[in-house]
Scaffold this motif. Structure first.
Motif, mmCIF file in Angstrom:
data_model
loop_
_atom_site.group_PDB
_atom_site.id
_atom_site.type_symbol
_atom_site.label_atom_id
_atom_site.label_comp_id
_atom_site.label_asym_id
_atom_site.label_seq_id
_atom_site.Cartn_x
_atom_site.Cartn_y
_atom_site.Cartn_z
ATOM 1 N N ALA A 214 0.962 -1.091 0.042
ATOM 2 C CA ALA A 214 0.134 -0.048 -0.063
ATOM 3 C C ALA A 214 0.775 1.296 0.072
ATOM 4 O O ALA A 214 0.742 2.243 -0.666
ATOM 5 N N ARG A 215 1.953 1.238 0.722
ATOM 6 C CA ARG A 215 2.886 2.263 0.878
ATOM 7 C C ARG A 215 3.532 2.770 -0.321
ATOM 8 O O ARG A 215 3.744 3.795 -1.088
ATOM 9 N N ASN B 227 1.013 3.998 -2.891
ATOM 10 C CA ASN B 227 0.558 5.524 -2.474
ATOM 11 C C ASN B 227 1.610 6.619 -2.791
ATOM 12 O O ASN B 227 1.670 7.533 -3.259
ATOM 13 N N TRP B 228 2.999 5.905 -2.685
ATOM 14 C CA TRP B 228 4.077 6.905 -2.801
ATOM 15 C C TRP B 228 4.362 7.015 -4.267
ATOM 16 O O TRP B 228 4.499 8.051 -4.927
ATOM 17 N N VAL C 254 1.595 7.207 -6.460
ATOM 18 C CA VAL C 254 0.524 7.994 -6.814
ATOM 19 C C VAL C 254 0.831 9.567 -6.411
ATOM 20 O O VAL C 254 0.732 10.226 -7.069
ATOM 21 N N HIS C 255 1.441 9.464 -5.446
ATOM 22 C CA HIS C 255 2.000 10.931 -4.900
ATOM 23 C C HIS C 255 3.154 11.632 -5.685
ATOM 24 O O HIS C 255 2.789 12.655 -6.334
ATOM 25 N N ARG D 243 1.469 12.646 -8.866
ATOM 26 C CA ARG D 243 0.628 14.093 -8.757
ATOM 27 C C ARG D 243 1.494 15.013 -8.749
ATOM 28 O O ARG D 243 1.484 16.169 -9.365
#
Lengths: 188, 126
Positions: free
Chosen positions: A166-167, A170-171, A173-174, A177
């Motif tokens: 998950a991390r 998420n990293w 995706v971040h 962005r």
């Protein structure tokens, strides 16, 4: 204070410990993986953990079925002994074939025969039989204890891996962005 | 269990340990629930059996010991069933107690984890 991650990430019974990732960026550079191959690697690990978990759960079910069986054996041996000491015969209906019962009178029984497996049956005195069954029961309970500890360890590794997946995700995706807002502000 | 909106929150080893603990507690919670269900069923069956014993006028009943149905005087069977019922009731109490303690620990961990990760973490079951 919690123990350091490196000391916890050992192995248990051939199950490798999951590595805890302090920082995703550093983890990726150090392992030389890009996001998708890191995710693929972690997913594969997770599958392996799940596979081992299934195997351990099957063993747990076997043991949990075995323990009441042994207890049942102990109970009937104790009953036979009690009847003998009281000088009575045990009258019982027993299954001669599936669904067919007949009546038996068991008297003066000093011994029982235990099926040891591998086509071997041995005659024991009631006391000896009880001792042996007690020992089997203790062994089964001890194995169950160990198995449960293994499962706990395994579950920790599964959770660590899931959190890491998950991390990393998420990293990523971040990062995307940040990149897209950066390019949007440079060329409007 | 984990779902994030892509925001960066630093996850420390201690956080990871808390998540592990929560996950194991949640697992144990489900095991306890199953055990409670099984034990309640046992208790009901024993209850049924003792009710049947009150109704019967036979002095000797068949009582399963091991794999055979032993002929046992009714009074003795009544005593045995009473003992078995006490056993299951005690077990049930122990399980309920453990369930309470597990739930309490879980809500403590929830507080800690939600305080740190806000809506980046989901600890609820649907």
């Amino acid at each position: 204070m919690a123990a350091s991650p490196s000391s916890a990430a050992t192995e248990r019974r051939g199950i490798p410990g999951a590595q805890f990732v302090e920082d995703v960026q550093t983890y990726l550079t150090q392992s030389g993986l890009d996001v998708s191959s890191a995710l693929a690697f972690l997913q594969e690990r997770l599958q392996q953990y799940k596979f081992v978990e299934m195997k351990l759960l099957a063993q747990q079910r076997d043991l949990q079925a075995k323990i009441p069986d042994i207890e049942k054996c102990l109970e009937i041996v104790a009953t036979l002994e009690a009847k003998k000491n009281a000088g009575e015969a045990l009258i019982a209906d027993f299954e001669v074939s599936e669904g067919i019962y007949s009546r038996a009178r068991v008297e003066d029984n000093d011994s029982v025969c235990l099926w040891l497996g591998a086509n071997v049956m041995l005659e024991y005195s009631c006391e000896e039989a009880t001792d042996l069954l007690q020992k089997n029961l203790q062994n089964a309970k001890a194995s169950l204890e160990v198995l449960l500890t293994d499962l706990q360890f395994l579950r920790d590794q599964v959770t660590i891996t899931q959190v890491t997946i998950a991390r990393v995700y998420n990293w990523d995706v971040h990062q995307r962005r940040i990149r897209s807002t950066a390019s949007a502000s440079t060329d409007p | 269990m984990q779902q994030g909106a892509g925001s960066e929150t630093v996850v420390t080893w201690e956080d990871q340990l808390n998540i592990n603990r929560f996950s194991k507690l949640n697992n144990r919670f489900h095991e306890i629930e199953d055990d409670i269900k099984a034990e309640k069923e046992r208790n009901e069956n024993l209850e049924d059996a003792s009710n049947e014993l009150i109704l019967t006028d036979e002095d000797v009943v068949r009582f399963q010991i091991g794999d055979v149905f032993a002929h046992v005087p009714r009074e003795e069977v009544e005593d045995r069933i009473e003992l078995m019922k006490e056993d299951t009731t005690k077990n049930l109490e122990k399980l309920e107690e453990e369930k309470e303690s597990v739930l309490a620990q879980m809500s403590e961990l929830k507080k800690v984890l939600y305080a740190k990760f806000k809506d980046s973490i989901n600890l609820e079951e649907d």
